[in-house]
Design a protein around this motif. Sequence first.
Motif, PDB file in Angstrom:
ATOM      1  N   ALA A  92       0.648   4.153   4.490  1.00 56.85           N
ATOM      2  CA  ALA A  92      -0.834   4.097   4.133  1.00 56.85           C
ATOM      3  C   ALA A  92      -0.986   3.836   2.737  1.00 56.85           C
ATOM      4  O   ALA A  92      -0.662   4.365   1.850  1.00 56.85           O
ATOM      5  N   GLY A  93      -1.915   2.647   2.597  1.00 55.50           N
ATOM      6  CA  GLY A  93      -2.554   2.132   1.227  1.00 55.50           C
ATOM      7  C   GLY A  93      -1.529   1.407   0.542  1.00 55.50           C
ATOM      8  O   GLY A  93      -1.853   0.703  -0.488  1.00 55.50           O
ATOM      9  N   VAL A  94      -0.482   0.923   1.156  1.00 59.15           N
ATOM     10  CA  VAL A  94       0.429   0.185   0.525  1.00 59.15           C
ATOM     11  C   VAL A  94       0.026  -1.539   1.000  1.00 59.15           C
ATOM     12  O   VAL A  94      -0.185  -1.876   2.138  1.00 59.15           O
ATOM     13  N   ASN A  95      -0.247  -2.183  -0.100  1.00 57.13           N
ATOM     14  CA  ASN A  95      -0.437  -3.729   0.109  1.00 57.13           C
ATOM     15  C   ASN A  95       0.063  -4.505  -1.010  1.00 57.13           C
ATOM     16  O   ASN A  95       0.760  -4.017  -1.794  1.00 57.13           O
ATOM     17  N   TRP A  96      -0.247  -5.733  -0.772  1.00 61.10           N
ATOM     18  CA  TRP A  96       0.267  -6.565  -1.747  1.00 61.10           C
ATOM     19  C   TRP A  96      -0.388  -6.445  -3.058  1.00 61.10           C
ATOM     20  O   TRP A  96       0.123  -7.055  -4.055  1.00 61.10           O
ATOM     21  N   TYR A  97      -1.491  -5.924  -3.403  1.00 62.30           N
ATOM     22  CA  TYR A  97      -2.061  -5.705  -4.603  1.00 62.30           C
ATOM     23  C   TYR A  97      -0.976  -5.105  -5.541  1.00 62.30           C
ATOM     24  O   TYR A  97      -1.112  -5.396  -6.902  1.00 62.30           O
ATOM     25  N   ARG A  98      -0.318  -4.319  -4.988  1.00 62.14           N
ATOM     26  CA  ARG A  98       0.641  -3.410  -6.088  1.00 62.14           C
ATOM     27  C   ARG A  98       1.363  -4.312  -6.767  1.00 62.14           C
ATOM     28  O   ARG A  98       1.945  -3.820  -8.043  1.00 62.14           O
ATOM     29  N   HIS A  99       1.875  -5.606  -6.384  1.00 61.02           N
ATOM     30  CA  HIS A  99       2.713  -6.636  -7.195  1.00 61.02           C
ATOM     31  C   HIS A  99       1.845  -7.493  -8.220  1.00 61.02           C
ATOM     32  O   HIS A  99       2.462  -8.026  -9.034  1.00 61.02           O
ATOM     33  N   HIS A 100       0.503  -7.228  -8.160  1.00 60.02           N
ATOM     34  CA  HIS A 100      -0.290  -8.048  -9.115  1.00 60.02           C
ATOM     35  C   HIS A 100      -1.389  -7.394  -9.795  1.00 60.02           C
ATOM     36  O   HIS A 100      -2.270  -8.158 -10.398  1.00 60.02           O
ATOM     37  N   LEU A 101      -1.307  -6.131 -10.223  1.00 59.38           N
ATOM     38  CA  LEU A 101      -2.294  -5.482 -10.889  1.00 59.38           C
ATOM     39  C   LEU A 101      -2.482  -5.824 -12.119  1.00 59.38           C
ATOM     40  O   LEU A 101      -3.635  -5.793 -12.709  1.00 59.38           O
ATOM     41  N   GLY A 102      -1.732  -6.544 -12.748  1.00 57.32           N
ATOM     42  CA  GLY A 102      -1.881  -6.870 -14.295  1.00 57.32           C
ATOM     43  C   GLY A 102      -2.413  -8.426 -14.301  1.00 57.32           C
ATOM     44  O   GLY A 102      -2.840  -8.899 -15.148  1.00 57.32           O
ATOM     45  N   GLU A 103      -2.371  -8.905 -13.028  1.00 50.81           N
ATOM     46  CA  GLU A 103      -3.051 -10.245 -12.952  1.00 50.81           C
ATOM     47  C   GLU A 103      -4.590 -10.486 -12.432  1.00 50.81           C
ATOM     48  O   GLU A 103      -5.375 -11.256 -12.658  1.00 50.81           O
ATOM     49  N   LEU A 104      -4.786  -9.281 -11.310  1.00 48.42           N
ATOM     50  CA  LEU A 104      -6.014  -9.561 -10.913  1.00 48.42           C
ATOM     51  C   LEU A 104      -7.035  -8.700 -11.535  1.00 48.42           C
ATOM     52  O   LEU A 104      -6.941  -7.402 -12.163  1.00 48.42           O
ATOM     53  N   ARG A 105      -8.142  -9.312 -11.629  1.00 50.16           N
ATOM     54  CA  ARG A 105      -9.298  -8.718 -12.547  1.00 50.16           C
ATOM     55  C   ARG A 105     -10.203  -7.657 -12.006  1.00 50.16           C
ATOM     56  O   ARG A 105     -10.631  -6.943 -12.536  1.00 50.16           O
ATOM     57  N   THR A 106     -10.108  -7.685 -10.491  1.00 51.00           N
ATOM     58  CA  THR A 106     -11.224  -6.904  -9.716  1.00 51.00           C
ATOM     59  C   THR A 106     -10.618  -5.970  -8.946  1.00 51.00           C
ATOM     60  O   THR A 106     -11.167  -5.197  -8.288  1.00 51.00           O
ATOM     61  N   VAL A 107      -9.290  -5.689  -9.104  1.00 51.63           N
ATOM     62  CA  VAL A 107      -8.571  -4.673  -8.182  1.00 51.63           C
ATOM     63  C   VAL A 107      -7.913  -3.653  -9.108  1.00 51.63           C
ATOM     64  O   VAL A 107      -6.992  -3.871 -10.279  1.00 51.63           O
ATOM     65  N   SER A 108      -7.974  -2.272  -8.889  1.00 50.63           N
ATOM     66  CA  SER A 108      -7.394  -1.206  -9.789  1.00 50.63           C
ATOM     67  C   SER A 108      -6.481  -0.606  -8.859  1.00 50.63           C
ATOM     68  O   SER A 108      -6.225  -0.800  -7.845  1.00 50.63           O
ATOM     69  N   ALA A 109      -5.538   0.329  -9.616  1.00 48.32           N
ATOM     70  CA  ALA A 109      -4.544   0.969  -9.195  1.00 48.32           C
ATOM     71  C   ALA A 109      -4.890   1.830  -7.993  1.00 48.32           C
ATOM     72  O   ALA A 109      -4.037   2.310  -7.233  1.00 48.32           O
ATOM     73  N   ARG A 110      -6.307   2.144  -7.833  1.00 44.88           N
ATOM     74  CA  ARG A 110      -6.682   3.115  -7.003  1.00 44.88           C
ATOM     75  C   ARG A 110      -6.768   2.458  -5.692  1.00 44.88           C
ATOM     76  O   ARG A 110      -7.033   3.393  -4.576  1.00 44.88           O
ATOM     77  N   GLU A 111      -6.457   1.138  -5.276  1.00 38.86           N
ATOM     78  CA  GLU A 111      -6.747   0.447  -4.201  1.00 38.86           C
ATOM     79  C   GLU A 111      -5.542   0.228  -3.487  1.00 38.86           C
ATOM     80  O   GLU A 111      -5.347  -0.782  -2.429  1.00 38.86           O
ATOM     81  N   THR A 112      -4.306   0.715  -4.129  1.00 42.18           N
ATOM     82  CA  THR A 112      -3.215   0.308  -3.690  1.00 42.18           C
ATOM     83  C   THR A 112      -2.146   1.356  -4.206  1.00 42.18           C
ATOM     84  O   THR A 112      -2.314   2.436  -4.684  1.00 42.18           O
ATOM     85  N   ARG A 113      -0.841   1.505  -3.021  1.00 41.14           N
ATOM     86  CA  ARG A 113       0.189   2.661  -3.402  1.00 41.14           C
ATOM     87  C   ARG A 113       1.365   1.778  -3.063  1.00 41.14           C
ATOM     88  O   ARG A 113       1.654   0.642  -2.779  1.00 41.14           O
ATOM     89  N   VAL A 114       2.455   2.383  -3.562  1.00 38.07           N
ATOM     90  CA  VAL A 114       3.817   1.998  -3.250  1.00 38.07           C
ATOM     91  C   VAL A 114       4.311   2.827  -1.913  1.00 38.07           C
ATOM     92  O   VAL A 114       3.689   3.851  -1.733  1.00 38.07           O
ATOM     93  N   PRO A 115       5.367   2.377  -1.375  1.00 39.95           N
ATOM     94  CA  PRO A 115       5.738   2.839  -0.104  1.00 39.95           C
ATOM     95  C   PRO A 115       6.321   4.305  -0.537  1.00 39.95           C
ATOM     96  O   PRO A 115       7.006   4.553  -1.444  1.00 39.95           O
ATOM     97  N   GLY A 116       5.654   5.407   0.393  1.00 43.92           N
ATOM     98  CA  GLY A 116       6.159   6.839   0.185  1.00 43.92           C
ATOM     99  C   GLY A 116       5.321   7.419  -0.781  1.00 43.92           C
ATOM    100  O   GLY A 116       5.387   8.834  -0.756  1.00 43.92           O
ATOM    101  N   ASP A 117       4.572   7.053  -1.436  1.00 44.60           N
ATOM    102  CA  ASP A 117       3.568   7.591  -2.549  1.00 44.60           C
ATOM    103  C   ASP A 117       2.266   7.947  -1.783  1.00 44.60           C
ATOM    104  O   ASP A 117       1.259   7.137  -1.462  1.00 44.60           O
ATOM    105  N   THR A 118       2.029   9.220  -1.513  1.00 47.80           N
ATOM    106  CA  THR A 118       0.666   9.679  -0.825  1.00 47.80           C
ATOM    107  C   THR A 118       0.023  10.469  -1.752  1.00 47.80           C
ATOM    108  O   THR A 118      -1.101  11.122  -1.381  1.00 47.80           O
ATOM    109  N   ALA A 119       0.344  10.369  -2.897  1.00 44.50           N
ATOM    110  CA  ALA A 119      -0.720  11.082  -4.079  1.00 44.50           C
ATOM    111  C   ALA A 119      -1.962  10.380  -4.064  1.00 44.50           C
ATOM    112  O   ALA A 119      -2.096   9.365  -3.777  1.00 44.50           O
TER     113      ALA A 119
END
Length: 270
Positions: free
Chosen positions: A243-270
């Motif tokens: 849940a919450g895992v999407n492709w954004y997690r690979h590009h957080l340093g490149e995307l200007r309008t997406v934050s770390a709050r909008e993605t997770r890594v597998p297994g991270d439910t924090a």
Amino acid sequence: MTTLVVIQARMGSSRLPGKVMMPLAGRPLLQRMVAQVAAARSPFKLTVATTVEPADDPIAALCAAIGVRCFRGHPTDLLDRHYHAAVLAGADIVVKIPSDCPLIDPDVIDRVLAFFRSTEGRYDYVSNLHPATYPDGNDVEVMTIAALEQAFREARRPLEREHTTPFLWDNPGRFRLGNVTWETRLDASMSHRFTVDYREDYDFVKAVYEALSTPQNPIVRLGPILELLAARPDIMAINARYAGVNWYRHHLGELRTVSARETRVPGDTA
């Protein structure tokens, strides 16, 4: 105004190869996906956009068998594939929906399209993803052909070519952007995962179809899905680790309008 809905599909998924042809309630996943989209009431043309690779011949064959247009284009440049599919169809408005969303609610498609049409001329791009509030897997992105063409001609970064639309939504200073939020005013985008990327996702979707889809009423809708999950936490748990895992997690340093709050890594439910 001609509206084209493009379902992007290929056999070569890195995490779950061949997922679009895996069975759901006796039909290939892609066929169920097409049926979900086609159940929307809004008028549009429908095209499945796959690649020219021989591995994707089964997708073209399925489209021919069920009477759905199929466009075959660039294997990895989805922006190229969407643009040329739209030009071939003579589209004025283009709707992007990925093929890994076989639980997409037709009413959600109608709602996003209705907003775009009711505000004709005000927006270049409208989605229900920026920010997302619907359960993941109800992805609808609508854009004018002019905006899509501009992205096609100007986008240079690999993520902009691979994911089709970031050039538009990640440049709010250049494009007029609109967003449709879930009418419940809830946000289930990070807690409910209805998209298929991993084996557990497929098992989850399969369980939902087996519980809700019937030959008399094959279309599954958001309300009954949520009721099922409330009553069957065992189904909800099948793919909960993603849940919450999407492709954004690979590009957080490149995307200007997406934050770390909008993605997770597998297994991270924090």
